[in-house]
Scaffold this motif. Structure first.
Motif, PDB file in Angstrom:
ATOM      1  N   GLU A 177      -3.585   3.884   0.144  1.00 53.10           N
ATOM      2  CA  GLU A 177      -4.322   3.312  -0.854  1.00 53.10           C
ATOM      3  C   GLU A 177      -3.724   1.864  -1.354  1.00 53.10           C
ATOM      4  N   PHE A 178      -4.327   0.968  -1.896  1.00 54.01           N
ATOM      5  CA  PHE A 178      -3.830  -0.239  -2.164  1.00 54.01           C
ATOM      6  C   PHE A 178      -2.736  -0.051  -3.360  1.00 54.01           C
ATOM      7  N   PHE A 188       1.067  -1.142  -0.136  1.00 57.15           N
ATOM      8  CA  PHE A 188      -0.037   0.010  -0.133  1.00 57.15           C
ATOM      9  C   PHE A 188       0.971   1.248   0.004  1.00 57.15           C
ATOM     10  N   THR A 202      -7.986  -3.894   0.465  1.00 63.13           N
ATOM     11  CA  THR A 202      -8.451  -2.902   1.332  1.00 63.13           C
ATOM     12  C   THR A 202      -7.695  -2.858   2.593  1.00 63.13           C
ATOM     13  N   VAL A 203      -7.412  -1.664   3.186  1.00 62.44           N
ATOM     14  CA  VAL A 203      -6.444  -1.589   4.533  1.00 62.44           C
ATOM     15  C   VAL A 203      -7.056  -2.522   5.476  1.00 62.44           C
ATOM     16  N   SER A 204      -8.419  -2.522   5.740  1.00 62.27           N
ATOM     17  CA  SER A 204      -8.933  -3.258   7.016  1.00 62.27           C
ATOM     18  C   SER A 204      -8.867  -5.105   6.671  1.00 62.27           C
ATOM     19  N   GLU A 205      -8.396  -5.377   5.484  1.00 64.15           N
ATOM     20  CA  GLU A 205      -8.231  -6.645   5.393  1.00 64.15           C
ATOM     21  C   GLU A 205      -7.009  -7.445   5.930  1.00 64.15           C
TER      22      GLU A 205
END
Length: 124
Positions: free
Chosen positions: A46-47, A37, A107-110
């Motif tokens: 961002e990814f 990221f 996604t960041v949360s993953e």
């Protein structure tokens, strides 16, 4: 727990190349999906790219397709991001992340584990 340490960032002129490395420790990440990221000043993280646990499948954000390549060496517990034809808009802090899943995440949360980041600056 997984510890991630990025290296390889630096200052490069537009059109140049850099290779980022992410060394994992604490436990093997051979069964983890890994991602890169980036976060530019004033912007959200961002990814950029992700790689399947076996390395057989990858995914990229459109803006880096054809220029960046993610790869991994599970024997060395290391993930790489080869960045070619760098552009000023690629300037950001780049973060390595690990996800305790066999599947890709974008996604960041993953992602549960993160490195401290490495600065990439591309001048025009």
């Amino acid at each position: 727990q997984v510890q991630l340490v990025e290296s390889g960032g630096g200052l490069v002129q537009a059109g140049g190349s850099l290779r980022l490395s992410c060394a994992a420790s604490g436990r093997t990440v051979s069964s983890y999906a890994m991602g890169w990221f980036r976060q530019a000043p004033g912007k959200e993280r961002e990814f950029v790219a992700a790689i399947y646990w076996s390395g057989g499948r990858t995914y990229y954000v459109d803006s880096v397709k054809g220029r960046f390549t993610i790869s991994r060496d599970n024997a060395k517990n290391t993930v790489y991001l080869q960045m070619n034809n760098l552009k000023p808009e690629d300037t950001a802090v780049y973060y390595c992340a690990a996800r305790s899943s066999l599947n890709l995440g974008i996604t960041v949360s993953e992602y549960a584990y993160w490195g401290q980041g490495t600065q990439v600056t591309c001048s025009s």
